[in-house]
Write an enzyme that holds these catalytic residues in place. Structure first.
Site, short mmCIF file in Angstrom:
data_model
loop_
_atom_site.label_atom_id
_atom_site.label_comp_id
_atom_site.label_asym_id
_atom_site.label_seq_id
_atom_site.Cartn_x
_atom_site.Cartn_y
_atom_site.Cartn_z
N ARG A 1 -25.03 -20.85 -11.90
CA ARG A 1 -25.76 -20.67 -10.65
C ARG A 1 -27.22 -20.31 -10.94
O ARG A 1 -28.12 -21.10 -10.75
CB ARG A 1 -25.07 -19.57 -9.81
CG ARG A 1 -25.52 -19.51 -8.36
CD ARG A 1 -26.83 -18.83 -8.14
NE ARG A 1 -26.84 -17.44 -8.61
CZ ARG A 1 -27.92 -16.69 -8.66
NH1 ARG A 1 -29.09 -17.17 -8.28
NH2 ARG A 1 -27.87 -15.45 -9.12
N ASP A 2 -27.44 -19.12 -11.46
CA ASP A 2 -28.81 -18.62 -11.66
C ASP A 2 -29.58 -19.52 -12.63
O ASP A 2 -30.75 -19.85 -12.41
CB ASP A 2 -28.75 -17.19 -12.21
CG ASP A 2 -30.04 -16.42 -11.98
OD1 ASP A 2 -31.10 -17.03 -11.89
OD2 ASP A 2 -29.97 -15.18 -11.90
N HIS B 1 -27.59 -6.90 -12.33
CA HIS B 1 -28.02 -8.25 -12.72
C HIS B 1 -29.40 -8.10 -13.34
O HIS B 1 -30.35 -7.72 -12.67
CB HIS B 1 -28.05 -9.11 -11.44
CG HIS B 1 -28.56 -10.49 -11.62
ND1 HIS B 1 -27.72 -11.57 -11.73
CD2 HIS B 1 -29.81 -10.99 -11.71
CE1 HIS B 1 -28.44 -12.68 -11.87
NE2 HIS B 1 -29.71 -12.34 -11.85
N HIS C 1 -32.63 -9.36 -15.99
CA HIS C 1 -33.34 -10.47 -16.63
C HIS C 1 -34.04 -9.94 -17.88
O HIS C 1 -34.29 -8.75 -18.00
CB HIS C 1 -34.36 -11.08 -15.66
CG HIS C 1 -33.72 -12.01 -14.66
ND1 HIS C 1 -34.32 -13.15 -14.24
CD2 HIS C 1 -32.54 -11.95 -14.01
CE1 HIS C 1 -33.53 -13.78 -13.37
NE2 HIS C 1 -32.46 -13.06 -13.21
N CYS D 1 -36.02 -17.19 -11.37
CA CYS D 1 -36.06 -17.32 -9.92
C CYS D 1 -37.20 -18.24 -9.54
O CYS D 1 -38.34 -17.98 -9.90
CB CYS D 1 -36.24 -15.96 -9.25
SG CYS D 1 -36.39 -16.12 -7.46
N ASN E 1 -32.20 -14.91 -17.57
CA ASN E 1 -31.23 -13.82 -17.47
C ASN E 1 -31.02 -13.24 -18.86
O ASN E 1 -31.40 -13.85 -19.85
CB ASN E 1 -29.88 -14.36 -16.99
CG ASN E 1 -29.92 -14.80 -15.55
OD1 ASN E 1 -30.07 -15.97 -15.24
ND2 ASN E 1 -29.82 -13.84 -14.65
ZN ZN Z 1 -31.19 -13.74 -11.71
#
Ligand code: ZN
Length: 320
Positions: A17-18, A214, A216, A247, A256
């Site tokens: 996803r990310d 979460h 990074h 992002c 990440n």
């Molecule tokens: Zn992220």
């Protein structure tokens, strides 16, 4: 959702996803499936497999429903989907996601750029999603997590007041989420700040309602922050294979924390993740093949495992 009594730390893979939503290349559906299957086979218990956003906004996620349906067939895997709104949640539920996560940017400027919604509008969506979930039979009800994004600072607004993060966490809980998470969307966090904010949010919503962060690695503090989170008793850490991700609305926020490096650290410390690191390291080749030209990160994949490495607290035993 699965119970995880036999592990200490849940490593939640967010790369599909990310990672994939932040790069230009579109990974073919078959490669996504191979990635998810291989990582689950390496022992990863939870994967955020997609985001339910319109394909015209994020063509990388056009196959979201198919990916969720596929991931659901993998035994023992918790299938997590990100949703930006009520419509996305409906689609995620229909596809069979075990768990739904919705981001709420502490920076309202970022929220408007990312979701095109104010804080009040996002909270309204959360309330509607929670109502929908309550209308489902208990056994078919996905979990709902609200993530306070840009919780440690924003590329658009700069510093984000801690009281704002705490207030939004409380409002998410009031709107009906099961738990909240904190996201360092921009890679601004440092360990001291992270520990303080975890304490403040827990004091507001309850200790057991914040169990995941979460992080990074934008400024190289990813693992330092992960360790600080562990020391605060956080039990779920998001990471991305090869550090893929960032992002699109936070320029410069790439990467990440790297799953391979995180799992190496946890495993060497003797914390149980359920993951076989050698199998995990081999999964990277799927990304190399399917995403030609995309940057992958991570030290452990480059350096390899230490000589004589054996799973489960090697670093602790080796030093003793
Ligand atoms: Zn992220």
């Amino acid at each position: 959702m699965q119970e995880h009594d036999d592990i200490d730390i849940l490593v939640s893979e967010v790369g599909p996803r990310d990672g994939l939503q932040s790069i230009k290349s579109i990974m073919p559906t078959a490669a996504k499936k191979a990635w998810i299957a291989a990582q689950a086979a390496a022992g990863v218990r939870e994967i955020e497999v997609c985001s339910f956003v319109p394909a015209k906004l994020l063509p990388q996620m056009a196959d979201a429903a198919e990916i969720v349906r596929y991931a659901r067939t993998i035994p023992g895997l918790t299938v997590l989907a990100l949703v930006p709104n009520f419509k996305g949640a409906q689609n995620a539920i229909e596809a069979g996601a075990h768990k739904i996560a919705l981001p709420l940017s502490a920076s309202e400027t970022h929220s408007k750029a990312n979701l095109r919604k104010t804080h009040d509008e996002v909270i309204d969506e959360v309330r509607r999603i929670a109502e929908l979930l309550r209308s489902l039979p208990a056994g078919e009800r996905p979990g709902l997590e609200g993530n306070v994004a840009t919780a440690f600072g924003c590329t658009l607004e700069g510093p984000v007041p801690e009281r704002k993060v705490v207030e939004l966490a409380r409002r998410l809980m009031e709107a009906g989420v099961d738990e909240v998470g904190l996201s360092d969307t921009t890679g601004y966090a440092n360990p001291t700040q992270l520990r303080r904010l975890i304490k403040l949010v827990r004091a507001e919503v309850g200790h057991d309602r914040l169990s995941s962060v979460h992080l990074h690695n934008t400024r190289g503090l990813g693992l330092a922050n992960a360790l600080a989170a562990l020391e605060e008793g956080i039990t779920t850490l998001d990471s991305s294979l090869g550090g893929l991700g960032g992002c699109p609305y936070a320029p410069g926020a790439s990467g990440n924390i790297v799953t391979e490096d995180l799992v190496f650290m946890l495993d060497a410390m003797g914390l149980r993740t359920g993951i076989d690191i050698e199998k995990l390291l081999a999964v990277r080749q799927i990304l190399v093949d399917a995403l030609p030209g995309e940057a992958l990160y991570g030290f452990t994949p480059e350096a390899g495992l230490p000589k004589g490495y054996a799973r489960g607290g090697w670093g602790v035993r080796a030093a003793a």
